[in-house]
Motif scaffolding. Structure first.
Motif, PDB file in Angstrom:
ATOM      1  N   LEU A 154      -2.459   0.903   6.284  1.00 45.73           N
ATOM      2  CA  LEU A 154      -3.561   0.899   5.537  1.00 45.73           C
ATOM      3  C   LEU A 154      -2.998  -0.678   5.969  1.00 45.73           C
ATOM      4  O   LEU A 154      -2.264  -1.438   5.602  1.00 45.73           O
ATOM      5  N   VAL A 155      -4.596  -1.492   6.461  1.00 39.80           N
ATOM      6  CA  VAL A 155      -4.426  -2.583   6.025  1.00 39.80           C
ATOM      7  C   VAL A 155      -5.755  -3.058   5.641  1.00 39.80           C
ATOM      8  O   VAL A 155      -6.857  -3.069   4.986  1.00 39.80           O
ATOM      9  N   GLY A 156      -5.490  -4.360   4.360  1.00 40.28           N
ATOM     10  CA  GLY A 156      -6.668  -4.938   4.116  1.00 40.28           C
ATOM     11  C   GLY A 156      -6.306  -6.162   4.268  1.00 40.28           C
ATOM     12  O   GLY A 156      -4.799  -7.207   4.091  1.00 40.28           O
ATOM     13  N   GLU A 157      -7.143  -7.685   3.597  1.00 39.85           N
ATOM     14  CA  GLU A 157      -7.437  -9.168   3.473  1.00 39.85           C
ATOM     15  C   GLU A 157      -6.598  -9.160   2.150  1.00 39.85           C
ATOM     16  O   GLU A 157      -5.631 -10.359   2.074  1.00 39.85           O
ATOM     17  N   ARG A 158      -6.605  -8.411   1.450  1.00 39.52           N
ATOM     18  CA  ARG A 158      -5.085  -8.333   0.121  1.00 39.52           C
ATOM     19  C   ARG A 158      -5.056  -6.807  -0.179  1.00 39.52           C
ATOM     20  O   ARG A 158      -6.263  -6.162  -0.284  1.00 39.52           O
ATOM     21  N   ILE A 159      -3.648  -6.906  -0.306  1.00 38.90           N
ATOM     22  CA  ILE A 159      -2.979  -6.071  -1.609  1.00 38.90           C
ATOM     23  C   ILE A 159      -2.672  -6.660  -2.411  1.00 38.90           C
ATOM     24  O   ILE A 159      -1.678  -6.629  -2.630  1.00 38.90           O
ATOM     25  N   ASP A 160      -2.855  -5.487  -3.775  1.00 40.81           N
ATOM     26  CA  ASP A 160      -2.386  -5.762  -5.344  1.00 40.81           C
ATOM     27  C   ASP A 160      -1.531  -4.347  -5.139  1.00 40.81           C
ATOM     28  O   ASP A 160      -2.199  -3.574  -5.388  1.00 40.81           O
ATOM     29  N   PHE A 161      -0.322  -4.143  -5.485  1.00 41.54           N
ATOM     30  CA  PHE A 161       0.699  -2.470  -5.461  1.00 41.54           C
ATOM     31  C   PHE A 161       1.116  -3.106  -6.603  1.00 41.54           C
ATOM     32  O   PHE A 161       1.846  -4.721  -6.367  1.00 41.54           O
ATOM     33  N   ASN A 162       1.705  -2.278  -7.708  1.00 44.53           N
ATOM     34  CA  ASN A 162       2.766  -2.201  -8.315  1.00 44.53           C
ATOM     35  C   ASN A 162       3.866  -1.457  -8.421  1.00 44.53           C
ATOM     36  O   ASN A 162       3.591  -0.556  -8.134  1.00 44.53           O
ATOM     37  N   LEU A 163       4.677  -1.672  -8.413  1.00 46.01           N
ATOM     38  CA  LEU A 163       6.163  -1.102  -7.845  1.00 46.01           C
ATOM     39  C   LEU A 163       6.240  -0.088  -8.476  1.00 46.01           C
ATOM     40  O   LEU A 163       7.108   0.962  -8.435  1.00 46.01           O
TER      41      LEU A 163
END
Length: 211
Positions: free
Chosen positions: A33-42
């Motif tokens: 997935l490509v995005g302008e911004r990605i928030d992800f919780n490890l």
């Protein structure tokens, strides 16, 4: 496994929260997935991809203002676009107000419309669903377009229903610029070598024409 790549990634080691910006790419198993911004919780494995786009084999393309990761390859989608066409101006697409997709199996959406070159040919479709990464599954097939001297411009949207191993049904909505909205269906069955056949029907309702 999950992997996050971007020009800039900010990580809070205490909470596991990562913010990726600038050519941000999120790898969710075999999905990219490509995005302008990605928030992800490890720590939780959840996150959000903003202005997202992805390719789902064999030929589907999905983009959205926002895709929330709910689980492994499972996403909640807001203001999405579903098509098989490449580029920013697809020949046809389904515009989805909200949807949920398991990129390993299927996508379903509500508050949808069917667009041709960005124009809503069918302004409201109450429910939309399609199978992903599977053969002979119920779902929308490739839309068809054409012109006819009698009917005008034609946009045909077929839906395939795999009832069981021996029966299937294809139902299509046909929008004619000069005749209105029609529908056709083809039912096929093969219960045995001796018991098989098909049924076809077609009709047009011209009351949908603009007065």
């Amino acid at each position: 496994s999950n992997r996050l790549v971007a020009d800039r990634v900010e990580l809070n080691r205490a909470t596991g929260e990562a913010v990726a910006q600038g050519k941000a790419v999120f790898f969710d198993g075999q999905d990219r997935l490509v995005g302008e911004r990605i928030d992800f919780n490890l720590n939780t494995g959840t996150g959000v991809v903003y202005k997202a786009s992805t390719f789902v084999p064999p030929y589907y393309r999905l983009s959205a203002d926002r895709m929330d990761k709910l689980g492994d390859s499972v996403y909640s989608i807001r203001q999405g676009l579903f098509t098989t066409c490449e580029g920013d101006d697809p020949t046809w697409s389904f515009k989805m107000g909200s949807a949920e997709a398991d990129l390993e199996s299927s996508i379903s959406a509500t508050d949808t419309s069917f667009l041709v070159k960005g124009v809503p040919v069918i302004p409201y479709v109450p429910f939309f669903a399609a199978a992903l990464r599977r053969e002979r599954q119920s779902g929308f097939l490739f839309p068809e377009f054409g012109t006819n001297s009698r009917y005008g411009f034609l946009a045909r949207t077929p839906y395939y229903w795999a009832i069981n191993d021996s029966q299937d049904l294809t139902v299509a909505m046909d929008v004619y610029s000069r005749r209105g909205i029609g529908a056709d269906l083809e039912y096929r069955y093969m219960l045995s070598r001796e018991t098989q056949g098909q049924l076809r029907a077609f009709g047009v309702n011209e009351s949908f024409l603009d007065s």
